[in-house]
Design an enzyme around this catalytic site. Structure first.
Site, PDB file in Angstrom:
ATOM      1  N   ASP A  12       0.879  -1.274   0.136  1.00  0.00           N
ATOM      2  CA  ASP A  12       0.028  -0.027   0.061  1.00  0.00           C
ATOM      3  C   ASP A  12       0.884   1.279  -0.216  1.00  0.00           C
ATOM      4  O   ASP A  12       2.143   1.393   0.457  1.00  0.00           O
ATOM      5  CB  ASP A  12      -0.794   0.183   1.171  1.00  0.00           C
ATOM      6  CG  ASP A  12      -2.164   0.817   1.015  1.00  0.00           C
ATOM      7  OD1 ASP A  12      -2.531   1.312  -0.161  1.00  0.00           O
ATOM      8  OD2 ASP A  12      -2.714   0.931   2.263  1.00  0.00           O
ATOM      9  N   ASN A  60     -10.545  -2.920  -6.570  1.00  0.00           N
ATOM     10  CA  ASN A  60      -9.783  -2.202  -6.991  1.00  0.00           C
ATOM     11  C   ASN A  60     -10.462  -1.756  -8.467  1.00  0.00           C
ATOM     12  O   ASN A  60     -10.115  -0.604  -9.227  1.00  0.00           O
ATOM     13  CB  ASN A  60      -8.447  -2.368  -7.386  1.00  0.00           C
ATOM     14  CG  ASN A  60      -7.627  -2.347  -6.209  1.00  0.00           C
ATOM     15  OD1 ASN A  60      -6.549  -3.246  -5.976  1.00  0.00           O
ATOM     16  ND2 ASN A  60      -7.737  -1.320  -5.093  1.00  0.00           N
TER      17      ASN A  60
HETATM   18  C1  FPP Z   1      -2.076   0.119  -3.380  1.00  0.00           C
HETATM   19  O1  FPP Z   1      -1.645   1.353  -3.255  1.00  0.00           O
HETATM   20  C2  FPP Z   1      -1.456  -0.430  -4.226  1.00  0.00           C
HETATM   21  C3  FPP Z   1      -2.195  -1.207  -5.307  1.00  0.00           C
HETATM   22  C4  FPP Z   1      -3.607  -1.021  -5.541  1.00  0.00           C
HETATM   23  C5  FPP Z   1      -1.273  -1.813  -6.615  1.00  0.00           C
HETATM   24  C6  FPP Z   1      -0.276  -2.577  -6.205  1.00  0.00           C
HETATM   25  C7  FPP Z   1       0.408  -2.691  -7.297  1.00  0.00           C
HETATM   26  C8  FPP Z   1       1.987  -2.806  -7.525  1.00  0.00           C
HETATM   27  C9  FPP Z   1       2.927  -2.547  -6.508  1.00  0.00           C
HETATM   28  C10 FPP Z   1       2.577  -2.993  -8.486  1.00  0.00           C
HETATM   29  C11 FPP Z   1       2.422  -4.514  -8.879  1.00  0.00           C
HETATM   30  C12 FPP Z   1       3.065  -4.814 -10.223  1.00  0.00           C
HETATM   31  C13 FPP Z   1       3.215  -6.108 -10.638  1.00  0.00           C
HETATM   32  C14 FPP Z   1       3.906  -6.365 -11.735  1.00  0.00           C
HETATM   33  C15 FPP Z   1       2.299  -7.428 -10.153  1.00  0.00           C
HETATM   34  P1  FPP Z   1      -2.614   2.691  -3.508  1.00  0.00           P
HETATM   35  O2  FPP Z   1      -2.588   2.851  -4.912  1.00  0.00           O
HETATM   36  O3  FPP Z   1      -3.728   2.310  -2.915  1.00  0.00           O
HETATM   37  O4  FPP Z   1      -1.663   3.825  -2.852  1.00  0.00           O
HETATM   38  P2  FPP Z   1      -2.486   4.853  -1.682  1.00  0.00           P
HETATM   39  O5  FPP Z   1      -3.115   4.276  -0.759  1.00  0.00           O
HETATM   40  O6  FPP Z   1      -1.398   5.753  -1.361  1.00  0.00           O
HETATM   41  O7  FPP Z   1      -3.441   5.473  -2.771  1.00  0.00           O
END
Ligand code: FPP
Length: 236
Positions: A12, A60
């Protein structure tokens, strides 16, 4: 000191990492994907046998189309290119989640990476994608019901027996890490985390480097795991 056999990470904070530096949220996901590759190889070197990560939840899809499309394209790009490096490190990649409502090109990329790495034996990287923990239990329960219809006897069915009805038959999670400063499990691997130790850090996932990972392992090693019993050494 015991190294956890199965570590799971809720990755996250990608969006906030990007916004903090005036970048688009997608830049955070890109950076997060680079972090994932480094952590997967490092975890294997540390002796972790299974690393599970939450890459995209069933919920998501509620995000803007632009962000969802970006994540889909990123996953394809990674599965088609960067995962060769994981394969060279002896890591088998498996993907957990529903496949019925995802783009055909994403499905193809998932099947290719699973096929390409299927004989690797050193460690497993389980990528939870279009994944929900309750959905995994429901899907497993449906498969169990199908087996019952075919005559399976369940008088002696134990909690260990349900693992083979989950998306992949992986061991229970020993250590669950959540980056990004939130304190919740967000429908992640609910069946497998029944006796996990939890480790929360404010660090955003793109900044979660090897030393942060080691800190989590060290914290785990100093926990007193009792699995509902009593630790004889400490209580006597
Ligand atoms: C949560 O952070 C993260 C995600 C919803 C996506 C996670 C994906 C990756 C780390 C890339 C993975 C890549 C591969 C190739 C498998 P958020 O967007 O909710 O962050 P925030 O809470 O700061 O908004």
């Amino acid at each position: 000191m015991d190294v956890p056999n199965h570590v799971a990470i809720i990755m996250d904070g990608n969006g906030r990492w990007a916004q903090k530096q005036g970048l688009k949220r997608s830049a955070g996901h890109l950076e997060g994907s680079k972090t994932l590759e480094k952590i997967a190889i490092h975890a294997k070197k540390m002796g972790v046998k299974v690393l599970s990560v939450y890459a995209f939840s069933t919920d998501n899809f509620k995000r803007d189309k632009e962000e969802v499309d970006y994540l889909m394209d990123l996953i394809i790009k990674y599965f088609n290119t960067k995962f060769d490096k994981l394969a060279k490190n002896g890591i088998k990649v498996v993907v957990s989640g529903r496949r019925n409502n995802i783009r055909e090109d994403v499905k193809q990329a998932i099947e290719t990476v699973e096929e390409k790495t299927k004989d690797n034996k050193e460690a497993i990287l389980n990528i939870c994608f279009n994944y929900g923990g309750q959905e995994e239990i429901i899907d497993g329960a449906i498969r169990l019901a199908q087996d019952l219809n075919k005559g399976l006897k369940i008088d002696n069915f134990k909690r260990e027996d349900f693992y083979k009805y989950l998306y992949h038959d992986l061991p229970p999670i020993d250590l669950l890490i959540r980056t990004g400063g939130e304190y919740r499990v967000s429908n992640f691997m609910l069946y497998q985390m029944s006796y996990s130790e939890f480790y929360f850090t404010n660090t955003y996932f793109p900044d979660f480097d090897k030393s942060e990972f080691n800190k989590a392992i060290f914290t785990f090693q100093n926990r007193d795991r009792r699995f509902g019993g009593i630790n004889d050494k400490k209580s006597s």
